[in-house]
Design a protein around this motif. Structure first.
Motif, PDB file in Angstrom:
ATOM      1  N   VAL A   1      18.329 -84.495  12.520  1.00 41.59           N
ATOM      2  CA  VAL A   1      18.325 -83.271  11.708  1.00 41.59           C
ATOM      3  C   VAL A   1      19.746 -82.725  11.563  1.00 41.59           C
ATOM      4  CG1 VAL A   1      17.553 -80.868  11.609  1.00 41.59           C
ATOM      5  CG2 VAL A   1      15.943 -82.667  12.277  1.00 41.59           C
ATOM      6  N   PHE A   2      20.483 -82.670  12.682  1.00 40.85           N
ATOM      7  CA  PHE A   2      21.877 -82.212  12.630  1.00 40.85           C
ATOM      8  C   PHE A   2      22.705 -83.097  11.704  1.00 40.85           C
ATOM      9  CE2 PHE A   2      21.388 -79.202  16.034  1.00 40.85           C
ATOM     10  CZ  PHE A   2      22.500 -78.387  15.958  1.00 40.85           C
ATOM     11  N   GLY A   3      22.491 -84.398  11.794  1.00 45.85           N
ATOM     12  CA  GLY A   3      23.250 -85.323  10.971  1.00 45.85           C
ATOM     13  C   GLY A   3      22.982 -85.126   9.490  1.00 45.85           C
ATOM     14  N   LEU A   4      21.726 -84.918   9.140  1.00 43.54           N
ATOM     15  CA  LEU A   4      21.362 -84.698   7.736  1.00 43.54           C
ATOM     16  C   LEU A   4      21.955 -83.398   7.208  1.00 43.54           C
ATOM     17  CD1 LEU A   4      17.613 -85.839   7.798  1.00 43.54           C
ATOM     18  CD2 LEU A   4      19.556 -87.052   6.779  1.00 43.54           C
ATOM     19  N   LEU A   5      22.036 -82.388   8.071  1.00 45.11           N
ATOM     20  CA  LEU A   5      22.545 -81.084   7.644  1.00 45.11           C
ATOM     21  C   LEU A   5      24.071 -81.007   7.654  1.00 45.11           C
ATOM     22  CD1 LEU A   5      20.030 -78.696   9.485  1.00 45.11           C
ATOM     23  CD2 LEU A   5      20.067 -79.280   7.053  1.00 45.11           C
ATOM     24  N   PHE A   6      24.702 -81.604   8.658  1.00 49.42           N
ATOM     25  CA  PHE A   6      26.141 -81.392   8.856  1.00 49.42           C
ATOM     26  C   PHE A   6      26.958 -82.675   8.953  1.00 49.42           C
ATOM     27  CE2 PHE A   6      23.818 -78.047  11.326  1.00 49.42           C
ATOM     28  CZ  PHE A   6      23.963 -77.030  10.388  1.00 49.42           C
ATOM     29  N   GLY A   7      26.306 -83.830   8.843  1.00 46.25           N
ATOM     30  CA  GLY A   7      27.003 -85.094   9.055  1.00 46.25           C
ATOM     31  C   GLY A   7      28.065 -85.423   8.036  1.00 46.25           C
ATOM     32  N   ASP A   8      28.096 -84.686   6.928  1.00 48.90           N
ATOM     33  CA  ASP A   8      29.130 -84.942   5.924  1.00 48.90           C
ATOM     34  C   ASP A   8      30.442 -84.240   6.240  1.00 48.90           C
ATOM     35  OD1 ASP A   8      28.361 -82.347   5.484  1.00 48.90           O
ATOM     36  OD2 ASP A   8      27.863 -82.605   3.359  1.00 48.90           O
ATOM     37  N   GLY A   9      30.459 -83.421   7.296  1.00 44.36           N
ATOM     38  CA  GLY A   9      31.684 -82.761   7.725  1.00 44.36           C
ATOM     39  C   GLY A   9      32.083 -81.547   6.905  1.00 44.36           C
ATOM     40  N   LYS A  10      31.176 -81.050   6.065  1.00 42.90           N
ATOM     41  CA  LYS A  10      31.531 -79.935   5.179  1.00 42.90           C
ATOM     42  C   LYS A  10      31.821 -78.643   5.927  1.00 42.90           C
ATOM     43  CE  LYS A  10      26.608 -78.973   4.341  1.00 42.90           C
ATOM     44  NZ  LYS A  10      25.527 -78.973   3.328  1.00 42.90           N
ATOM     45  N   LEU A  11      31.305 -78.522   7.154  1.00 44.28           N
ATOM     46  CA  LEU A  11      31.534 -77.291   7.923  1.00 44.28           C
ATOM     47  C   LEU A  11      32.516 -77.496   9.073  1.00 44.28           C
ATOM     48  CD1 LEU A  11      27.906 -75.814   8.141  1.00 44.28           C
ATOM     49  CD2 LEU A  11      29.733 -75.219   6.542  1.00 44.28           C
ATOM     50  N   ALA A  12      33.206 -78.614   9.063  1.00 51.86           N
ATOM     51  CA  ALA A  12      34.155 -78.885  10.145  1.00 51.86           C
ATOM     52  C   ALA A  12      35.197 -77.780  10.232  1.00 51.86           C
ATOM     53  CB  ALA A  12      34.835 -80.231   9.920  1.00 51.86           C
ATOM     54  N   GLU A  13      35.411 -77.276  11.442  1.00 53.30           N
ATOM     55  CA  GLU A  13      36.351 -76.180  11.689  1.00 53.30           C
ATOM     56  C   GLU A  13      37.532 -76.716  12.485  1.00 53.30           C
ATOM     57  OE1 GLU A  13      38.571 -73.368  11.886  1.00 53.30           O
ATOM     58  OE2 GLU A  13      36.701 -72.729  10.949  1.00 53.30           O
ATOM     59  N   GLN A  14      38.670 -76.847  11.832  1.00 52.77           N
ATOM     60  CA  GLN A  14      39.817 -77.484  12.453  1.00 52.77           C
ATOM     61  C   GLN A  14      40.503 -76.616  13.507  1.00 52.77           C
ATOM     62  OE1 GLN A  14      40.468 -80.650  11.900  1.00 52.77           O
ATOM     63  NE2 GLN A  14      38.737 -80.707  10.501  1.00 52.77           N
ATOM     64  N   SER A  15      40.304 -75.309  13.457  1.00 51.01           N
ATOM     65  CA  SER A  15      41.024 -74.423  14.379  1.00 51.01           C
ATOM     66  C   SER A  15      40.317 -74.237  15.714  1.00 51.01           C
ATOM     67  CB  SER A  15      41.235 -73.043  13.726  1.00 51.01           C
ATOM     68  OG  SER A  15      39.994 -72.425  13.446  1.00 51.01           O
ATOM     69  N   ASN A  16      39.106 -74.747  15.834  1.00 46.06           N
ATOM     70  CA  ASN A  16      38.341 -74.589  17.058  1.00 46.06           C
ATOM     71  C   ASN A  16      37.823 -75.952  17.491  1.00 46.06           C
ATOM     72  OD1 ASN A  16      35.656 -74.201  18.580  1.00 46.06           O
ATOM     73  ND2 ASN A  16      36.550 -72.148  18.658  1.00 46.06           N
ATOM     74  N   ALA A  17      38.216 -76.376  18.684  1.00 45.11           N
ATOM     75  CA  ALA A  17      37.875 -77.720  19.142  1.00 45.11           C
ATOM     76  C   ALA A  17      36.372 -77.925  19.282  1.00 45.11           C
ATOM     77  CB  ALA A  17      38.561 -77.988  20.486  1.00 45.11           C
ATOM     78  N   SER A  18      35.657 -76.905  19.766  1.00 44.83           N
ATOM     79  CA  SER A  18      34.214 -77.040  19.957  1.00 44.83           C
ATOM     80  C   SER A  18      33.482 -77.145  18.615  1.00 44.83           C
ATOM     81  CB  SER A  18      33.678 -75.843  20.752  1.00 44.83           C
ATOM     82  OG  SER A  18      34.207 -75.838  22.067  1.00 44.83           O
ATOM     83  N   LEU A  19      33.860 -76.284  17.655  1.00 42.52           N
ATOM     84  CA  LEU A  19      33.216 -76.326  16.341  1.00 42.52           C
ATOM     85  C   LEU A  19      33.556 -77.615  15.599  1.00 42.52           C
ATOM     86  CD1 LEU A  19      33.557 -72.631  15.096  1.00 42.52           C
ATOM     87  CD2 LEU A  19      31.562 -73.769  16.084  1.00 42.52           C
ATOM     88  N   THR A  20      34.776 -78.093  15.759  1.00 44.69           N
ATOM     89  CA  THR A  20      35.158 -79.356  15.141  1.00 44.69           C
ATOM     90  C   THR A  20      34.300 -80.494  15.690  1.00 44.69           C
ATOM     91  OG1 THR A  20      37.434 -78.618  14.818  1.00 44.69           O
ATOM     92  CG2 THR A  20      37.043 -80.988  14.793  1.00 44.69           C
ATOM     93  N   PHE A  21      34.098 -80.492  17.001  1.00 49.00           N
ATOM     94  CA  PHE A  21      33.262 -81.502  17.651  1.00 49.00           C
ATOM     95  C   PHE A  21      31.830 -81.435  17.134  1.00 49.00           C
ATOM     96  CE2 PHE A  21      31.633 -83.089  22.036  1.00 49.00           C
ATOM     97  CZ  PHE A  21      31.532 -84.383  21.543  1.00 49.00           C
ATOM     98  N   LEU A  22      31.337 -80.229  16.893  1.00 46.69           N
ATOM     99  CA  LEU A  22      29.960 -80.054  16.443  1.00 46.69           C
ATOM    100  C   LEU A  22      29.767 -80.459  14.989  1.00 46.69           C
ATOM    101  CD1 LEU A  22      27.092 -79.012  17.031  1.00 46.69           C
ATOM    102  CD2 LEU A  22      27.875 -76.734  16.359  1.00 46.69           C
ATOM    103  N   PHE A  23      30.728 -80.107  14.120  1.00 42.71           N
ATOM    104  CA  PHE A  23      30.542 -80.299  12.685  1.00 42.71           C
ATOM    105  C   PHE A  23      31.366 -81.437  12.090  1.00 42.71           C
ATOM    106  CE2 PHE A  23      29.550 -75.642  13.112  1.00 42.71           C
ATOM    107  CZ  PHE A  23      28.197 -75.779  12.869  1.00 42.71           C
ATOM    108  N   ARG A  24      32.027 -82.224  12.930  1.00 42.18           N
ATOM    109  CA  ARG A  24      32.845 -83.328  12.413  1.00 42.18           C
ATOM    110  C   ARG A  24      31.988 -84.321  11.622  1.00 42.18           C
ATOM    111  NH1 ARG A  24      35.161 -84.972  17.059  1.00 42.18           N
ATOM    112  NH2 ARG A  24      37.078 -83.806  16.732  1.00 42.18           N
ATOM    113  N   GLU A  25      32.602 -84.937  10.638  1.00 40.82           N
ATOM    114  CA  GLU A  25      31.895 -85.915   9.809  1.00 40.82           C
ATOM    115  C   GLU A  25      31.539 -87.163  10.623  1.00 40.82           C
ATOM    116  OE1 GLU A  25      32.602 -88.360   5.588  1.00 40.82           O
ATOM    117  OE2 GLU A  25      34.230 -87.196   6.521  1.00 40.82           O
TER     118      GLU A  25
END
Length: 255
Positions: A196-220
């Protein structure tokens, strides 16, 4: 024939589980800079599911081991571990491994309190004293109210709450469920959540480069490098063995 009592076997299983989880954490920390969290956990869970079905089930019986009448309880238990894993691994992306693990050591305190409140177990003064010293250590690492405090430090703290819920649920399930089935259903829930996470965020559109945790969560998501495949295999094997052993440990002895 040499036999080990439940009192001795419980701590032995718990010790093996901690070794497996520690190695799993190191592998996850190494891979966290190049892959999305849910991609890594999905791969880990697929490997883990294969280990359960192809190795653990044949060694312990038949597929009938996986039958359950308490699916809802399994889902709730798995939800605790999904929450704990996501929080802890997100914390790993932003914190040194040693700090994340040190903060996570609040979990024995939480498990002990939960065992008293929900299981009616009795805890002696010596155990409370040991836990109190552990709490002091956690506070030293957290350093709340100082400039050294990091918001990311709250992630392994949250993970400890999820971890305590996992083990209280293990105690509730131990009379009717076995360690193999508990390990199996956790892998299934992980796979569902990560897909489910992959289908929603797997394209990396919400990747946050300034925060390591958010980048890890939303990376493509990306195709794994061949050199990283052994570590990913280790993730699945060690996490699954650790999950099985900790289910055995908390099923054998009191918290």
């Amino acid at each position: 024939m040499f036999r080990v009592s439940a009192t001795a076997a419980g701590p032995l299983f718990a010790s093996v589980a901690m070794v497996m989880f520690s190695l799993n954490d190191v592998a996850m920390k190494v891979l966290s800079s190049g892959y999305a969290l849910h991609e890594l956990v999905l791969i880990r869970s697929i490997v883990g599911l294969a280990v359960v079905v192809c190795i653990m089930v044949p060694l312990n019986g038949t597929l009938s081991l996986l039958k359950t009448r308490r699916l809802g309880m399994h889902v709730l238990r798995a939800s605790f571990v999904v929450f704990a894993n996501l929080c802890f691994f997100l914390g790993l992306a932003a914190l040194p491994l040693a700090d994340a693990v040190a903060i996570f050591f609040i979990s024995p305190f939480l498990i002990t309190i939960a065992s008293v409140l929900f299981l009616g177990e009795v805890v002696g003064r010596r155990r409370w004293s040991a836990i109190a010293f552990g709490m002091i250590g956690v506070l030293i690492v957290l350093r709340p109210g100082t400039d050294a405090f990091q918001v990311a430090s709250l992630l392994p703290l949250a993970a400890a709450f999820g971890y305590s819920g996992l083990h209280i649920m293990t105690r509730f399930l131990r009379d009717t469920e076995n360690a193999v089935s508990m390990t199996f259903y956790i892998q299934i829930i992980f796979i569902v959540v990560c897909v489910v996470f992959g289908l929603l965020f797997g394209d990396g559109k919400l990747a946050e480069q300034s925060n390591a945790s958010l980048t890890f969560l939303f990376r493509e998501w990306r195709v794994p490098d061949t050199a990283d495949l052994p570590l990913m295999l280790i993730l699945g094997i060690f996490a699954t063995i650790g999950g099985y052993c900790i289910s055995q440990a908390y099923g054998l002895v009191t918290v």
